[in-house]
Design an enzyme around this catalytic site. Sequence first.
Site, short mmCIF file in Angstrom:
data_model
loop_
_atom_site.label_atom_id
_atom_site.label_comp_id
_atom_site.label_asym_id
_atom_site.label_seq_id
_atom_site.Cartn_x
_atom_site.Cartn_y
_atom_site.Cartn_z
N TRP A 1 32.78 90.01 77.57
CA TRP A 1 33.43 89.00 76.51
C TRP A 1 32.85 87.69 76.86
O TRP A 1 33.45 87.15 77.92
CB TRP A 1 34.60 89.35 76.39
CG TRP A 1 35.47 88.71 75.16
CD1 TRP A 1 35.02 88.26 73.87
CD2 TRP A 1 36.73 87.93 75.30
NE1 TRP A 1 35.94 87.94 73.10
CE2 TRP A 1 36.78 87.43 74.02
CE3 TRP A 1 37.55 87.75 76.35
CZ2 TRP A 1 38.14 86.62 73.56
CZ3 TRP A 1 38.69 86.82 76.08
CH2 TRP A 1 39.02 86.46 74.80
N ASP B 1 40.99 94.09 81.66
CA ASP B 1 41.47 93.62 80.19
C ASP B 1 41.06 94.70 79.32
O ASP B 1 40.32 95.39 79.25
CB ASP B 1 40.36 92.47 80.01
CG ASP B 1 40.79 91.92 78.61
OD1 ASP B 1 41.50 92.05 77.94
OD2 ASP B 1 39.75 91.03 78.10
N LYS C 1 44.60 93.86 67.52
CA LYS C 1 43.80 94.76 67.17
C LYS C 1 44.48 96.18 66.56
O LYS C 1 44.48 96.53 65.47
CB LYS C 1 42.26 95.35 67.75
CG LYS C 1 41.40 94.06 68.01
CD LYS C 1 41.82 93.40 69.13
CE LYS C 1 40.62 92.19 69.16
NZ LYS C 1 41.20 91.13 70.08
#
Length: 323
Positions: A81, A162, A197
């Site tokens: 990311w 993560d 999300k």
Amino acid sequence: VLACVKEAEAAILKEEQTKAYLPIPGHPTYGEEIRHLLLGESGEAVATMQTPGGTGALRVVADFLAEFRPGSAMWMPNPTWPNHPQVFSRTGLTCESYPYLDESQTQLDRQGFLDALAALPPEQFVLLHGCCHNPSGVDLTEEDWVAAAELLARGRHLPVVDIAYQGYGQGIEEDAAGIRILAEKVEELFVCNSFSKIFSLYRERVGGLTFMAKDPSVVETVTSRLKRCVRTHYSNPPAHGGAVVTKILSTPALRADWLEDLSAMRDRIRAARVSLTQALRKSTGTDRFDILAQHQGMFSLMGLSQDQVEQLREEHAIYLVSN
């Protein structure tokens, strides 16, 4: 906005009696629910901090690690990311990478990945994606997790996982498999999670930082230091989004509704992948893009060159990021 979220918010509005600050680590029940999602019924010593999103969790752990061992490196997959290196480098940690994808940029370079972990100097900080790798969509299998966990344990490394998409890959339990394998094998573990999300709570900034250790006294000490980091950043976490998640996860009917919605979102992503793959196979006459149906989560790399991406944009008005 999910229906279960609306229902939870209505209940919270009716029941709420105060706008007092939360404790620095957040609401205790929220932490308990996160630990259950991530670790199941783990018997390890664990503590959870409620944070402003997954990014907040990453920044808190970055500050802690930079204070604990200044100038150290955080090893992260290539690619990762784009915000990962920025978050960690801002605290003074150096950012290093280990190989993750093969030459096609669409599949795992398993041997390269494991060889890199085996070659790390001892006692390193190592970042891993829990599931639905961003940006590649390429995830580790259970066998890969076992092999990686054994290497991390052997090197006395500290993993930082993560996980922002638990439930978007195979399911809530399945997507936590890697974290639970690590928890069995390593001495200490950080997990940064996000509910943006999977609860569609993006702007509420709902996340958590969980620390696990074999030694309960280490958990107590680390939690104390994490509280100091939080105190100098945002003092204590925002309440509303965490209260929504807590209400849903602790109310059987709302939890069942949420799991149904989560399944629908996961199925929609899968269906979009399969549909795109089939259309590309029909259009190109090759199976080059079949790998997209095997990837998981909201992102994929297609293995296109930058020139091809520019051609799609300039000639066909199809917009992809340049990599």
